[in-house]
Write an enzyme that holds these catalytic residues in place. Sequence first.
Site, PDB file in Angstrom:
ATOM      1  N   LYS A  88      43.806  51.857  47.239  1.00  0.00           N
ATOM      2  CA  LYS A  88      43.680  50.401  47.074  1.00  0.00           C
ATOM      3  C   LYS A  88      44.289  49.974  45.737  1.00  0.00           C
ATOM      4  O   LYS A  88      43.918  50.509  44.681  1.00  0.00           O
ATOM      5  CB  LYS A  88      42.199  50.007  47.113  1.00  0.00           C
ATOM      6  CG  LYS A  88      41.934  48.539  46.780  1.00  0.00           C
ATOM      7  CD  LYS A  88      40.478  48.184  47.021  1.00  0.00           C
ATOM      8  CE  LYS A  88      40.172  46.744  46.675  1.00  0.00           C
ATOM      9  NZ  LYS A  88      40.054  46.497  45.234  1.00  0.00           N
ATOM     10  N   THR A 100      40.661  53.421  44.191  1.00  0.00           N
ATOM     11  CA  THR A 100      41.281  52.236  43.590  1.00  0.00           C
ATOM     12  C   THR A 100      42.218  52.690  42.481  1.00  0.00           C
ATOM     13  O   THR A 100      41.813  53.416  41.565  1.00  0.00           O
ATOM     14  CB  THR A 100      40.190  51.288  43.053  1.00  0.00           C
ATOM     15  OG1 THR A 100      39.445  50.817  44.186  1.00  0.00           O
ATOM     16  CG2 THR A 100      40.794  50.094  42.330  1.00  0.00           C
ATOM     17  N   HIS A 131      43.697  43.407  43.019  1.00  0.00           N
ATOM     18  CA  HIS A 131      42.308  43.372  42.563  1.00  0.00           C
ATOM     19  C   HIS A 131      41.810  41.923  42.435  1.00  0.00           C
ATOM     20  O   HIS A 131      41.033  41.577  41.552  1.00  0.00           O
ATOM     21  CB  HIS A 131      42.205  44.073  41.198  1.00  0.00           C
ATOM     22  CG  HIS A 131      40.955  44.886  40.998  1.00  0.00           C
ATOM     23  ND1 HIS A 131      40.916  46.253  41.082  1.00  0.00           N
ATOM     24  CD2 HIS A 131      39.680  44.499  40.699  1.00  0.00           C
ATOM     25  CE1 HIS A 131      39.692  46.674  40.827  1.00  0.00           C
ATOM     26  NE2 HIS A 131      38.917  45.631  40.602  1.00  0.00           N
ATOM     27  N   SER A 167      31.318  49.850  46.328  1.00  0.00           N
ATOM     28  CA  SER A 167      31.964  50.146  45.046  1.00  0.00           C
ATOM     29  C   SER A 167      31.220  51.245  44.305  1.00  0.00           C
ATOM     30  O   SER A 167      29.985  51.305  44.331  1.00  0.00           O
ATOM     31  CB  SER A 167      31.962  48.881  44.185  1.00  0.00           C
ATOM     32  OG  SER A 167      32.229  49.200  42.836  1.00  0.00           O
ATOM     33  N   TYR A 174      36.323  55.321  41.636  1.00  0.00           N
ATOM     34  CA  TYR A 174      37.084  55.333  40.393  1.00  0.00           C
ATOM     35  C   TYR A 174      37.026  56.763  39.865  1.00  0.00           C
ATOM     36  O   TYR A 174      35.989  57.426  39.999  1.00  0.00           O
ATOM     37  CB  TYR A 174      36.456  54.394  39.359  1.00  0.00           C
ATOM     38  CG  TYR A 174      36.684  52.925  39.617  1.00  0.00           C
ATOM     39  CD1 TYR A 174      37.969  52.398  39.676  1.00  0.00           C
ATOM     40  CD2 TYR A 174      35.607  52.056  39.768  1.00  0.00           C
ATOM     41  CE1 TYR A 174      38.176  51.038  39.897  1.00  0.00           C
ATOM     42  CE2 TYR A 174      35.810  50.693  39.983  1.00  0.00           C
ATOM     43  CZ  TYR A 174      37.098  50.198  40.044  1.00  0.00           C
ATOM     44  OH  TYR A 174      37.306  48.852  40.255  1.00  0.00           O
TER      45      TYR A 174
END
Length: 383
Positions: free
Chosen positions: A251, A154, A275, A105, A128
């Site tokens: 995603k 994402t 999520h 992440s 992100y």
Amino acid sequence: MSVSIEDLRQRARRRLPRTVFDYVEGASDDGFTADANRRSFERYLFRARSLVDVSVIDHSVTLLGERLATPIILGPTGLAGLLAPRGEELAAKAAASRGAVFTLSTMSIGTIEEVAAASSAPLWFQLYVWKDRSVTQSLVERAKAAGYRALCLTVDVPVMGNREQDRRNGFTVPPRLHFSNVMDVLRHLGWVLRMTSSPRATFGNFVDHPALTQANAVGVARFTNSQFDPAVTWKDVEWLRSIWPGPLVLKGISCAEDARKAVSLGVEALVVSNHGGRQLDFLPAAIDVLPEVVDAVEGRSEVILDGGIRRGSDIVKAIALGARACMVGRPFLYGLAANGQAGVEQALDLLTAEVDRTLALLGRPRLSELDRSALRLDAPASL
Ligand code: FNR
């Protein structure tokens, strides 16, 4: 002894301070979607064949052109390094030992470079998009330089979901002691002692970010809402396509229109995901959205199912419905909190053994050859 993911969950619950365990369990608003992710698997029942030779079971899959030993992908989870010191590195090592993909992440404690140096697993980097596009670009370049194989954007966090329990708990990064959680932390001195060997307790990829260095501690929602760009659009997907040379994964897809749009931009893989029920509440269960997306892409992009997997049979159902592979979040975090790298390996082993047993009992020895005829879609269970 842990013989199921639920057993690992109970161990994680005992070992972590409640504020940290609540962060892992957290869902948004009423938790409808998080519950539905689990419950909906119960509506898909099997159609088993008998008298099939199942002495050799093959659960390998092909994903993004690579043959993988397991269909299980460790999904991106921010702050995993709060569950165990160097948690992301441990999980990535566990992935390597089982031939699984590990997805780092953006919001991890371990950095892009530390995790790449620690593990030989196939690594994906989850992105992100930041308001400051130079920050975004630098993350992409760091992931490229460190050898990550795929970029996983994402798309379901234009703003942060409403995690009420984290707000009640006053959950911050780094975690702070306050009146209401002193007793809780004291009851978990083992965790406190373990974490003293952690290199840091904040977002490792941004240690010099002014918003982090100027405050003692930041609320996760406050920090992300101030940094992530709510104006992200498909134009940014095109931009990322132009600066990232490898496969691109989106995603957080939850309808056919977005799936088709992604295919038209040449996106290699889609993750059907809500999520883990942490973003928009009252989205349907991920497994219920899967057939719509699989049918929309018509094989032009690979589809991954993410959300609610706690059993190998869940994975078998998703693959029968057209997924190539499955991502898990909380299941490997439970293992990490329960027993570090060995706990993540145990989570992977438990799920894999369940996949194998399910395939044998189904009379379908090859996971990658499953299709919808393995399920009773004509007569769904009425619950
Ligand atoms: C997440 N998830 C997530 N997803 C993402 O794209 N970036 C992130 O930083 C995070 N962070 C994160 C933290 C924690 C504690 C959890 C539990 C989840 C979502 C994650 O990738 C995945 O979509 C869900 O966890 C899937 O649901 P299950 O497997 O947890 O039921």
